[in-house]
Design a protein around this motif. Structure first.
Motif, mmCIF file in Angstrom:
data_model
loop_
_atom_site.group_PDB
_atom_site.id
_atom_site.type_symbol
_atom_site.label_atom_id
_atom_site.label_comp_id
_atom_site.label_asym_id
_atom_site.label_seq_id
_atom_site.Cartn_x
_atom_site.Cartn_y
_atom_site.Cartn_z
ATOM 1 N N TRP A 1 0.840 -1.207 0.000
ATOM 2 C CA TRP A 1 0.000 0.000 0.000
ATOM 3 C C TRP A 1 0.870 1.249 0.000
ATOM 4 C CZ3 TRP A 1 -2.147 2.203 5.100
ATOM 5 C CH2 TRP A 1 -3.115 3.181 4.873
ATOM 6 N N CYS A 2 1.855 1.301 0.917
ATOM 7 C CA CYS A 2 2.722 2.488 1.018
ATOM 8 C C CYS A 2 3.625 2.598 -0.209
ATOM 9 C CB CYS A 2 3.558 2.421 2.296
ATOM 10 S SG CYS A 2 2.577 2.584 3.795
ATOM 11 N N SER B 1 1.425 3.811 -3.156
ATOM 12 C CA SER B 1 0.911 5.174 -3.015
ATOM 13 C C SER B 1 2.055 6.173 -2.889
ATOM 14 C CB SER B 1 -0.003 5.279 -1.793
ATOM 15 O OG SER B 1 0.726 5.041 -0.618
ATOM 16 N N TYR C 1 3.586 7.404 3.329
ATOM 17 C CA TYR C 1 3.115 6.762 4.555
ATOM 18 C C TYR C 1 2.037 7.648 5.166
ATOM 19 C CZ TYR C 1 7.509 4.133 4.308
ATOM 20 O OH TYR C 1 8.543 3.340 3.900
#
Lengths: 305, 82
Positions: free
Chosen positions: A142-143, A146, A149
């Protein structure tokens, strides 16, 4: 699992990010009487509004004491904050022609104490847990995808040099605060595990509807999964799926053993608390074996050329 | 302990969590990407521990280790001094 029927108008999903909370919101939002918009951040923002810092003499410096000096009682402030948040959610539900609202924002899991102060016994809560190793793997993805954080993870990233270990500590903190909350509010909190949700989505969804006092409706899953368009902030991945399956369980098994060993030390006590088997780990390598592994790795890379 | 195909398949399934349902003695393991570098190292360490031997860097080749059949042949040739 709690089975009490609750009649609060609102339902709040609490789960560490990457625990299937978007999937659950998507399923419940397909109900004709439940409005479940994308992540509004209304609770996280309300929680941040209450944030304070201790002064050297121990007093909390923040809005509660700040307004307290003006004669505003804490309970009155919390009630007004609750009404402020609920107004948006009820307004959206009304626009959608639905009677109940459901709120899910992933990072709410890091603000459970403040959300409890605002909403404690004034909403239904569904707490979702997922195996920590799978959450850690999913958080990393996810981090990475994207490129950032979330703010709530910064403190863990600052404290731990390895991101996976930081995510593990974040999972431990979020899950324990949610489980503590569930223990303090058994009457209006239902707990479930992600693995049970994806293994038996219809059965679990129906149990939740029973818990919040809504009737089961036919074809809820089909309705939910046939709508591929996310609205608002959301987990983009779940909307690429047109069925619920268990393929995302045990993705952690691709991690190297040394990584699993380090993560197990952090995760095992909380995994046990959640009812998962603790992670079985092999003994750590000797220095000699660690060197040999490294040398073998170099040799194997040369075989790929 | 003597190594054999069942022992290797059990190791794949139980320790490396690899689906063994379609792995045969001839299945290409490393160069096909079925087993990544981390797990290949684990497999070599498992072979060493099981056979009480050490595999040298020069022996880490696709000819020796890229299928169960090649592993067994390599170990057999090694023990007979070929």
């Amino acid at each position: 699992m709690t089975t009490t029927v609750n009649h609060h108008n609102g339902t709040i999903i609490l789960g560490c990010p990457r625990s299937g909370t978007t999937l659950l919101r998507r399923l419940l939002g397909a109900h004709p009487n439940i409005s479940a918009p994308g992540e509004t951040y209304i609770l996280t923002s309300s929680a941040r509004f209450l944030a304070s810092d201790p002064s050297i003499d121990g007093m909390q410096v923040g809005v509660i004491n700040g307004l307290g000096f003006l004669g505003v009682e804490e309970e009155a402030l919390l009630a007004r904050l609750r009404a402020f948040a609920v107004e948006f959610l009820e307004e959206h539900a009304a626009k959608s022609g639905k009677g109940r609202w459901l709120e899910k924002t992933a990072v709410d899991a890091f603000h459970v104490d403040a959300i409890e102060r605002i909403f404690g016994d004034h909403a239904n809560f569904i707490s979702v847990t997922r195996h920590g190793l799978d959450v850690v793997c999913s958080m990393e993805e996810w981090c990475r995808k994207s490129g950032a954080y979330p703010r709530e993870l910064h403190v863990y990233i600052q404290q731990h040099s390895q991101p996976l270990i930081a995510f593990a500590h974040a999972w431990v903190a979020a899950v324990n605060s949610i489980l503590d909350f569930a223990e303090r509010h058994p009457q209006n909190t239902m707990t479930l595990r992600y693995e049970d949700l994806v293994s038996a989505p219809e059965e679990m969804t129906n149990k939740i509807l029973g818990f919040i006092g809504e009737p089961v409706v036919p074809d809820l899953l089909e309705t939910a999964l046939s709508d591929p368009s996310p609205r608002g902030f959301s987990d983009w991945k779940t909307f690429s799926k047109d069925r619920v399956d268990a393929s995302s369980i045990q993705r952690w098994r691709k991690l190297p053993p040394a990584t699993i060993r380090e993560l197990a030390e952090v995760l095992n006590p909380t995994l046990t608390r959640c009812g998962y088997e603790p992670i079985r780990v092999s003994p750590a390598d000797t220095d000699e074996n660690a060197r040999r592994r490294y040398e073998m790795g170099l040799t194997l890379q040369s075989l790929k050329r | 302990m003597q190594i054999n195909p069942d022992l290797i398949l059990d190791y794949f399934g139980n320790e490396l969590f690899i689906d063994t349902s379609e792995i045969t003695n001839e299945t290409v393991l490393f160069s096909s990407g079925l087993i990544d570098s981390f797990n290949m190292i684990n497999l070599i360490m498992f072979i060493e521990e099981t056979c009480q031997t050490k595999i040298t860097p020069s022996e880490i080749t696709l000819d020796n280790l890229d299928s169960i059949e090649k592993i067994l042949t390599f170990l057999s040739d090694r023990s007979t001094g070929d």
